[in-house]
Design a protein around this motif. Sequence first.
Motif, mmCIF file in Angstrom:
data_model
loop_
_atom_site.group_PDB
_atom_site.id
_atom_site.type_symbol
_atom_site.label_atom_id
_atom_site.label_comp_id
_atom_site.label_asym_id
_atom_site.label_seq_id
_atom_site.Cartn_x
_atom_site.Cartn_y
_atom_site.Cartn_z
ATOM 1 N N PHE A 21 0.782 -1.264 0.112
ATOM 2 C CA PHE A 21 -0.082 -0.060 0.082
ATOM 3 C C PHE A 21 0.767 1.156 -0.006
ATOM 4 C CE2 PHE A 21 -2.010 3.397 2.502
ATOM 5 C CZ PHE A 21 -3.210 3.701 1.772
ATOM 6 N N LEU A 22 2.015 1.428 0.806
ATOM 7 C CA LEU A 22 2.855 2.527 0.884
ATOM 8 C C LEU A 22 3.570 2.694 -0.516
ATOM 9 C CD1 LEU A 22 4.036 1.931 4.543
ATOM 10 C CD2 LEU A 22 2.552 3.642 3.925
ATOM 11 N N ALA A 23 3.930 1.618 -1.090
ATOM 12 C CA ALA A 23 4.884 1.701 -2.281
ATOM 13 C C ALA A 23 3.809 2.273 -3.348
ATOM 14 C CB ALA A 23 5.518 0.274 -2.601
ATOM 15 N N ASP A 24 2.766 1.589 -3.330
ATOM 16 C CA ASP A 24 1.671 2.071 -4.521
ATOM 17 C C ASP A 24 1.600 3.671 -4.188
ATOM 18 O OD1 ASP A 24 -0.365 1.607 -6.508
ATOM 19 O OD2 ASP A 24 -1.598 2.190 -5.092
ATOM 20 N N GLY A 25 1.365 3.999 -3.005
ATOM 21 C CA GLY A 25 1.423 5.446 -2.925
ATOM 22 C C GLY A 25 2.468 6.359 -3.267
ATOM 23 N N VAL A 26 3.614 5.945 -3.011
ATOM 24 C CA VAL A 26 4.824 6.543 -3.589
ATOM 25 C C VAL A 26 4.865 6.661 -5.107
ATOM 26 C CG1 VAL A 26 7.240 6.277 -3.808
ATOM 27 C CG2 VAL A 26 6.050 5.856 -1.480
ATOM 28 N N PHE A 27 4.399 5.666 -5.763
ATOM 29 C CA PHE A 27 4.530 5.639 -7.205
ATOM 30 C C PHE A 27 3.509 6.413 -7.496
ATOM 31 C CE2 PHE A 27 6.458 1.241 -7.442
ATOM 32 C CZ PHE A 27 7.548 1.620 -8.213
ATOM 33 N N ASN A 28 2.341 6.607 -7.217
ATOM 34 C CA ASN A 28 1.390 7.354 -7.687
ATOM 35 C C ASN A 28 1.342 8.904 -6.659
ATOM 36 O OD1 ASN A 28 0.080 5.606 -9.342
ATOM 37 N ND2 ASN A 28 -0.426 4.429 -7.451
#
Length: 223
Positions: A21-28
């Motif tokens: 979830f955190l990684a997806d937020g960083v990408f987006n």
Amino acid sequence: MEPRLLASLCVLAALVLCFAFLADGVFNQQQHGFDRAILLALRDSRDLSQPLGPPWLIASVRDLTSLGGFTIITLVTVLAVFYLMAAGKYRNAAIVTSAIVLGAAAESGLKLLFSRARPDVVPHLVDVQTMSFPSGHAMMSAITYLTLGAMLARGQTGWRLRSFVFGCGLFLTLLIGMSRIYLGVHWPTDVMAGWTVGSAWALCVWMVADWLNRRRRPGDPPQ
């Protein structure tokens, strides 16, 4: 399935999902507002170079953050490995060494993969050179102190001593991660990601060590 193993797998799955979830937020770039709000809340609005709190707190936080640095982590690891070897726990010594060395390599790889820039919202209170996501201090302190805490707790008698030993490792991990946010060198989500992936790594190490310990032959000393 054994309840302890099932519980460990559930915790591991939750940690992996949190990191995803955190990684997806960083990408987006979905968490940028949250990160900025936390960093700004810890600084004097009239002078962003001044963190909240008395002057002695800054020096204390700088001392705390060094506990997650390369030098201290290496020193703690070497001393712990020598202790395990002196106690005849060679298998545990090999597990700890492999876990921390491979964890350091994984941390470097993740930083290169995400290549997130350091926060530019507030001035940094310590020098930093590498990329931001995940926090290396948070991740390596979780890997090191939680792994060592779990290993040392296994040798204690009684749940109070085990809880205290492991709790010390957890306490250090939390303090080190929070120090990186206070010093302005990491986004809060960097630290949260470091905690989740480091805790997942330490949990995997504990599961491997526990499985190997259960497979030892009768009469063999605990490892």
